[in-house]
Design a protein around this motif. Sequence first.
Motif, PDB file in Angstrom:
ATOM      1  N   TYR A  91      31.923  15.991  88.532  1.00  0.00           N
ATOM      2  CA  TYR A  91      33.202  15.337  88.846  1.00  0.00           C
ATOM      3  C   TYR A  91      33.115  14.597  90.185  1.00  0.00           C
ATOM      4  N   ILE A  92      32.395  15.153  91.125  1.00  0.00           N
ATOM      5  CA  ILE A  92      32.223  14.502  92.428  1.00  0.00           C
ATOM      6  C   ILE A  92      31.499  13.171  92.248  1.00  0.00           C
ATOM      7  N   LYS A  93      30.403  13.215  91.525  1.00  0.00           N
ATOM      8  CA  LYS A  93      29.606  12.016  91.272  1.00  0.00           C
ATOM      9  C   LYS A  93      30.415  10.976  90.498  1.00  0.00           C
ATOM     10  N   ASP A  94      31.080  11.406  89.432  1.00  0.00           N
ATOM     11  CA  ASP A  94      31.858  10.483  88.606  1.00  0.00           C
ATOM     12  C   ASP A  94      32.998   9.840  89.391  1.00  0.00           C
ATOM     13  N   SER A  95      33.619  10.611  90.263  1.00  0.00           N
ATOM     14  CA  SER A  95      34.757  10.104  91.030  1.00  0.00           C
ATOM     15  C   SER A  95      34.367   8.928  91.919  1.00  0.00           C
ATOM     16  N   PHE A  96      33.258   9.068  92.640  1.00  0.00           N
ATOM     17  CA  PHE A  96      32.811   7.980  93.509  1.00  0.00           C
ATOM     18  C   PHE A  96      32.283   6.800  92.696  1.00  0.00           C
ATOM     19  N   GLU A  97      31.680   7.099  91.536  1.00  0.00           N
ATOM     20  CA  GLU A  97      31.113   6.026  90.712  1.00  0.00           C
ATOM     21  C   GLU A  97      32.186   5.205  89.996  1.00  0.00           C
ATOM     22  N   VAL A  98      33.411   5.723  89.901  1.00  0.00           N
ATOM     23  CA  VAL A  98      34.509   4.985  89.275  1.00  0.00           C
ATOM     24  C   VAL A  98      35.518   4.491  90.319  1.00  0.00           C
ATOM     25  N   ASN A  99      35.892   5.348  91.236  1.00  0.00           N
ATOM     26  CA  ASN A  99      36.968   5.019  92.188  1.00  0.00           C
ATOM     27  C   ASN A  99      36.520   4.159  93.363  1.00  0.00           C
ATOM     28  N   THR A 100      35.281   4.310  93.791  1.00  0.00           N
ATOM     29  CA  THR A 100      34.859   3.727  95.064  1.00  0.00           C
ATOM     30  C   THR A 100      33.782   2.659  94.927  1.00  0.00           C
ATOM     31  N   ILE A 101      32.653   3.021  94.393  1.00  0.00           N
ATOM     32  CA  ILE A 101      31.513   2.099  94.351  1.00  0.00           C
ATOM     33  C   ILE A 101      31.829   0.794  93.620  1.00  0.00           C
ATOM     34  N   PRO A 102      32.533   0.815  92.468  1.00  0.00           N
ATOM     35  CA  PRO A 102      32.837  -0.455  91.800  1.00  0.00           C
ATOM     36  C   PRO A 102      33.657  -1.415  92.654  1.00  0.00           C
ATOM     37  N   VAL A 103      34.551  -0.886  93.475  1.00  0.00           N
ATOM     38  CA  VAL A 103      35.356  -1.764  94.337  1.00  0.00           C
ATOM     39  C   VAL A 103      34.450  -2.516  95.308  1.00  0.00           C
ATOM     40  N   LEU A 104      33.528  -1.792  95.939  1.00  0.00           N
ATOM     41  CA  LEU A 104      32.607  -2.439  96.875  1.00  0.00           C
ATOM     42  C   LEU A 104      31.728  -3.464  96.158  1.00  0.00           C
ATOM     43  N   ARG A 105      31.276  -3.127  94.967  1.00  0.00           N
ATOM     44  CA  ARG A 105      30.428  -4.050  94.204  1.00  0.00           C
ATOM     45  C   ARG A 105      31.207  -5.300  93.794  1.00  0.00           C
ATOM     46  N   LEU A 106      32.445  -5.112  93.370  1.00  0.00           N
ATOM     47  CA  LEU A 106      33.259  -6.260  92.956  1.00  0.00           C
ATOM     48  C   LEU A 106      33.607  -7.150  94.150  1.00  0.00           C
ATOM     49  N   MET A 107      33.901  -6.547  95.296  1.00  0.00           N
ATOM     50  CA  MET A 107      34.192  -7.353  96.485  1.00  0.00           C
ATOM     51  C   MET A 107      32.960  -8.153  96.901  1.00  0.00           C
ATOM     52  N   LYS A 108      31.795  -7.528  96.743  1.00  0.00           N
ATOM     53  CA  LYS A 108      30.544  -8.241  97.062  1.00  0.00           C
ATOM     54  C   LYS A 108      30.325  -9.386  96.078  1.00  0.00           C
ATOM     55  N   HIS A 109      30.593  -9.124  94.800  1.00  0.00           N
ATOM     56  CA  HIS A 109      30.388 -10.128  93.754  1.00  0.00           C
ATOM     57  C   HIS A 109      31.274 -11.355  93.982  1.00  0.00           C
ATOM     58  N   PHE A 110      32.521 -11.106  94.396  1.00  0.00           N
ATOM     59  CA  PHE A 110      33.477 -12.207  94.572  1.00  0.00           C
ATOM     60  C   PHE A 110      33.683 -12.579  96.045  1.00  0.00           C
ATOM     61  N   TYR A 111      32.755 -12.137  96.896  1.00  0.00           N
ATOM     62  CA  TYR A 111      32.904 -12.414  98.325  1.00  0.00           C
ATOM     63  C   TYR A 111      32.921 -13.906  98.657  1.00  0.00           C
ATOM     64  N   PRO A 112      32.170 -14.744  97.937  1.00  0.00           N
ATOM     65  CA  PRO A 112      32.281 -16.181  98.210  1.00  0.00           C
ATOM     66  C   PRO A 112      33.703 -16.705  98.037  1.00  0.00           C
ATOM     67  N   HIS A 113      34.455 -16.142  97.089  1.00  0.00           N
ATOM     68  CA  HIS A 113      35.858 -16.515  96.919  1.00  0.00           C
ATOM     69  C   HIS A 113      36.683 -16.024  98.112  1.00  0.00           C
ATOM     70  N   LEU A 114      36.407 -14.779  98.525  1.00  0.00           N
ATOM     71  CA  LEU A 114      37.177 -14.189  99.625  1.00  0.00           C
ATOM     72  C   LEU A 114      36.970 -14.921 100.947  1.00  0.00           C
ATOM     73  N   GLU A 115      35.728 -15.286 101.244  1.00  0.00           N
ATOM     74  CA  GLU A 115      35.454 -15.900 102.538  1.00  0.00           C
ATOM     75  C   GLU A 115      35.574 -17.423 102.512  1.00  0.00           C
ATOM     76  N   GLY A 116      35.920 -17.970 101.347  1.00  0.00           N
ATOM     77  CA  GLY A 116      36.082 -19.418 101.243  1.00  0.00           C
ATOM     78  C   GLY A 116      37.360 -19.906 101.909  1.00  0.00           C
ATOM     79  N   LYS A 117      37.539 -21.194 101.932  1.00  0.00           N
ATOM     80  CA  LYS A 117      38.708 -21.801 102.567  1.00  0.00           C
ATOM     81  C   LYS A 117      39.878 -21.947 101.603  1.00  0.00           C
ATOM     82  N   GLU A 118      39.584 -21.804 100.294  1.00  0.00           N
ATOM     83  CA  GLU A 118      40.650 -21.886  99.296  1.00  0.00           C
ATOM     84  C   GLU A 118      41.370 -20.537  99.193  1.00  0.00           C
ATOM     85  N   ASP A 119      42.651 -20.588  98.791  1.00  0.00           N
ATOM     86  CA  ASP A 119      43.419 -19.359  98.633  1.00  0.00           C
ATOM     87  C   ASP A 119      42.836 -18.493  97.528  1.00  0.00           C
ATOM     88  N   PHE A 120      42.591 -17.222  97.863  1.00  0.00           N
ATOM     89  CA  PHE A 120      42.114 -16.249  96.889  1.00  0.00           C
ATOM     90  C   PHE A 120      42.896 -14.969  97.120  1.00  0.00           C
TER      91      PHE A 120
END
Length: 244
Positions: A91-120
């Motif tokens: 449960y400890i492993k599953d919790s971090f693999e669903v609740n936490t790590i995907p958020v960091l991965r998704l923010m990294k994946h879409f970081y060009p949108h986040l740091e761009g000059k257009e509204d995101f």
Amino acid sequence: MIKRILVVGGSNGIGLSIAVELASRKEVEKVYVVDKATFPDEYANEKIMPFCFDLTNDDYTLFDQFSDINALMVTAGFGRLALFRNVPESYIKDSFEVNTIPVLRLMKHFYPHLEGKEDFYCGVMVSIAGYMSSPFFAVYGATKAALKIFIESVNVELEKGGSPNKILNVSPGSIKGTSFNAGETDLSQTQDLAKEIIAHLENKDDLFIPQYDEIFKAVLQRYNEDFRREGLHSYDYKLKSGRV
């Protein structure tokens, strides 16, 4: 203004409520939904495009196809009330693999949108449990505390980098009408909160704590004054609430 959004975890609970609300708006063109669960047929809409995907998957190339979005909302996550001594190590492993790590991965994946000059417009469902000790929620609270610090830190980096964008931290307490903790989704109970979240998302706020003035302002003040005493109070409150 949100026009094309990706809702990760949008097949039930508050994620589904956000997806359905946005699909009903004239200015919204597409609502992509990615979830391990199948999108419910009763909420099918020509604007909603669902994809089944397990966030614990190592390969995130699925998300390459959503380069046209101007908004991202991550609502995926789970938790259950239990003493730490009673949860299995898996449960400890599953919790971090669903609740936490995907958020960091998704923010990294879409970081060009986040740091761009257009509204995101970008937001994450965190939890008030990430702000204080939460007995019976020790593992869940730990997964959310990690998100809190991550979001605050990245938001500083975005601001210093000259980006007009930031990540919204939505940190509610218990939400009625969601499938969290084995509950059932009821959009009539989550519609108002979904509208509030969307408003804060489009306003590019960095923090939204629902019922802050009514409940959590006092709770956080008590916690900051004496975290030990407030932790004991939280333990007793959960027992008396009948949720355990």
